[in-house]
Design an enzyme around this catalytic site. Structure first.
Site, mmCIF file in Angstrom:
data_model
loop_
_atom_site.group_PDB
_atom_site.id
_atom_site.type_symbol
_atom_site.label_atom_id
_atom_site.label_comp_id
_atom_site.label_asym_id
_atom_site.label_seq_id
_atom_site.Cartn_x
_atom_site.Cartn_y
_atom_site.Cartn_z
ATOM 1 N N GLY A 1 -3.353 9.465 -2.940
ATOM 2 C CA GLY A 1 -4.453 10.064 -2.937
ATOM 3 C C GLY A 1 -4.234 11.311 -4.223
ATOM 4 O O GLY A 1 -5.633 11.152 -5.616
ATOM 5 N N CYS B 1 -4.219 -1.588 -2.339
ATOM 6 C CA CYS B 1 -4.741 0.306 -2.185
ATOM 7 C C CYS B 1 -5.281 0.161 -3.515
ATOM 8 O O CYS B 1 -5.105 -0.010 -4.412
ATOM 9 C CB CYS B 1 -3.484 0.530 -2.414
ATOM 10 S SG CYS B 1 -3.002 2.822 -2.683
ATOM 11 N N ASP C 1 0.664 -1.285 -0.051
ATOM 12 C CA ASP C 1 -0.273 0.054 0.073
ATOM 13 C C ASP C 1 0.711 1.156 0.095
ATOM 14 O O ASP C 1 1.858 1.573 0.366
ATOM 15 C CB ASP C 1 -0.856 0.193 1.126
ATOM 16 C CG ASP C 1 -2.017 1.498 1.144
ATOM 17 O OD1 ASP C 1 -2.568 1.587 0.138
ATOM 18 O OD2 ASP C 1 -1.714 2.226 1.934
ATOM 19 N N SER C 2 0.025 2.402 -0.168
ATOM 20 C CA SER C 2 1.262 3.622 -0.442
ATOM 21 C C SER C 2 1.832 3.849 1.398
ATOM 22 O O SER C 2 2.037 4.645 1.591
ATOM 23 C CB SER C 2 -0.107 5.158 -0.908
ATOM 24 O OG SER C 2 -1.116 5.017 0.534
ATOM 25 N N THR D 1 -6.477 3.055 -4.766
ATOM 26 C CA THR D 1 -5.888 4.091 -5.839
ATOM 27 C C THR D 1 -4.851 3.220 -7.187
ATOM 28 O O THR D 1 -5.101 3.430 -7.965
ATOM 29 C CB THR D 1 -4.604 5.166 -5.328
ATOM 30 O OG1 THR D 1 -5.943 5.529 -3.965
ATOM 31 C CG2 THR D 1 -4.214 6.424 -5.520
ATOM 32 N N HIS E 1 -6.895 2.710 3.762
ATOM 33 C CA HIS E 1 -6.492 3.404 5.243
ATOM 34 C C HIS E 1 -8.389 3.762 6.041
ATOM 35 O O HIS E 1 -7.645 3.363 7.613
ATOM 36 C CB HIS E 1 -6.336 4.545 4.997
ATOM 37 C CG HIS E 1 -5.092 4.727 4.930
ATOM 38 N ND1 HIS E 1 -3.884 4.581 3.424
ATOM 39 C CD2 HIS E 1 -3.598 5.388 5.245
ATOM 40 C CE1 HIS E 1 -3.303 4.613 3.461
ATOM 41 N NE2 HIS E 1 -2.215 4.970 4.604
ATOM 42 N N GLU F 1 -2.111 7.999 8.550
ATOM 43 C CA GLU F 1 -0.767 7.771 8.738
ATOM 44 C C GLU F 1 0.254 8.948 9.998
ATOM 45 O O GLU F 1 0.560 7.666 10.509
ATOM 46 C CB GLU F 1 -0.036 8.360 7.354
ATOM 47 C CG GLU F 1 -0.413 7.933 6.117
ATOM 48 C CD GLU F 1 0.969 6.725 6.580
ATOM 49 O OE1 GLU F 1 1.621 6.534 6.388
ATOM 50 O OE2 GLU F 1 0.113 5.619 5.676
ATOM 51 N N CYS G 1 -10.935 3.391 0.562
ATOM 52 C CA CYS G 1 -10.008 3.606 0.784
ATOM 53 C C CYS G 1 -9.145 2.186 1.517
ATOM 54 O O CYS G 1 -9.591 2.629 2.760
ATOM 55 C CB CYS G 1 -9.181 4.651 1.116
ATOM 56 S SG CYS G 1 -7.535 4.987 1.929
HETATM 57 N N1 DGL Z 1 -4.486 3.344 0.650
HETATM 58 C C1 DGL Z 1 -4.550 3.382 -0.340
HETATM 59 C C2 DGL Z 1 -5.832 3.625 -0.764
HETATM 60 O O1 DGL Z 1 -6.911 2.275 -0.555
HETATM 61 C C3 DGL Z 1 -4.086 5.201 -0.548
HETATM 62 C C4 DGL Z 1 -4.311 6.010 1.034
HETATM 63 C C5 DGL Z 1 -3.341 7.288 0.089
HETATM 64 O O2 DGL Z 1 -2.866 6.992 -0.571
HETATM 65 O O3 DGL Z 1 -3.919 8.034 -0.268
HETATM 66 O O4 DGL Z 1 -6.769 4.024 -2.043
#
Ligand code: DGL
Length: 284
Positions: A51, A81, A18-19, A83, A196, A162, A194
């Site tokens: 994002g 992720c 993931d990011s 995104t 997160h 984060e 997302c």
């Molecule tokens: N966790 C990521 C997602 O599911 C994106 C969060 C991010 O880096 O903006 O899209």
């Protein structure tokens, strides 16, 4: 670019990336469902959030991370992720056709089956919501199920998570600002688009009350991974496995290793061996 020959072994680890720390909300379901598997987590926190980054940057990061994880001999990759899945999964699959790749996308279909008002709020990053992949899915499900999706880009929310601010006043106000217009338009179901956001599900619940259904896709993604591994004959042989707790949990980050280790222990109550790597070529 030529696809390096990949040999996959059933006792090899599964890569999850993931990011940042969001993918841990998927990892927890993978670990519960497949306790005999070794997992390698990659947090691209040095480059987070994804994002609102240009698509080309996300594609470049995703390819570099996949290439790095392949040097660690993974047998499958979970793009945990939304995104990165929207931006890069098609390219990843054509680059590595032999590697099982599982992505995540907002749970629009399950939400359409659950709504009573026919109005569904989708919380995700701006990039996910404007991606071709998402818009195609949205149009299809809206048409087939006769429901309406209310799209809400949640700028700044992944960043709060984060930072470990899961219940701060600032995070509360941000979530309130994003969900209020959805409720005002009769949404009775909210999709966490997302990875997160499951970490602020409690906060969202506090704000929206108990009548709203919240949809997360972590568990279905773990089940999809299990299906894909089974089809490819790549599930770890549980009969030969050590006790699940003996499985080491390894993680890499382009950010701070103590922050990622803390996220594992705070969010999942797990200990992970974390190593910092540098980018953008992701070399150790
Ligand atoms: N966790 C990521 C997602 O599911 C994106 C969060 C991010 O880096 O903006 O899209």
């Amino acid at each position: 670019m030529a696809d390096p020959v990949i040999t996959l072994h059933r006792d090899a680890p599964i890569g999850i990336f993931d990011s940042g720390i969001g993918g841990l909300s998927v990892l927890r379901h993978v670990r519960t469902l497949l306790p005999h598997e070794s997992l390698l987590y990659f947090a691209d926190s040095g480059f987070a959030p994804y994002g609102e980054k240009p698509e080309a940057v996300i594609v470049e990061r995703t390819v570099a991370i996949a290439a790095f994880l392949l040097t660690q001999n993974i047998k499958a990759l979970v793009v945990a992720c939304n995104t990165a899945t929207a931006a890069a999964i098609a390219g990843l699959r054509s680059r590595y056709p032999d590697l099982p790749v599982v992505g995540v996308e907002p749970g629009l279909k399950p939400a359409a089956a659950l709504t009573r008002t026919g109005a569904i709020g989708v919380l995700a990053t701006a990039n996910t919501l404007s991606s071709e992949k998402f818009l195609k899915l949205e149009a299809q499900v809206a048409h087939d199920a006769g429901v309406r999706f209310l799209l809400q880009a949640c700028s700044g929310l992944a960043h709060q998570i984060e930072k470990g601010e899961l219940s701060s006043r600032e995070t509360y106000q941000l979530v309130e600002r994003y969900v209020a217009p959805l409720l005002a338009q009769q949404a009775d179901t909210l999709v966490l688009g997302c990875t997160h956001y499951p970490f602020v599900e409690q906060l969202i619940r506090e704000i929206v009350g108990s009548d709203i259904t919240i949809v997360d896709t972590g568990e279905p993604v773990a089940r999809q991974l299990q299906r894909v591994l089974a089809q490819r004959g790549l599930l770890h042989d549980a009969a030969m496995a050590d006790a699940p707790t003996a499985k080491p949990l390894l993680a890499y980050t382009t950010g701070s290793n103590s922050t990622l280790a803390l996220a594992f222990s705070k969010l999942l109550q797990l200990d992970a061996m974390v190593q910092a790597v540098s980018g953008p070529q992701v070399s150790c």
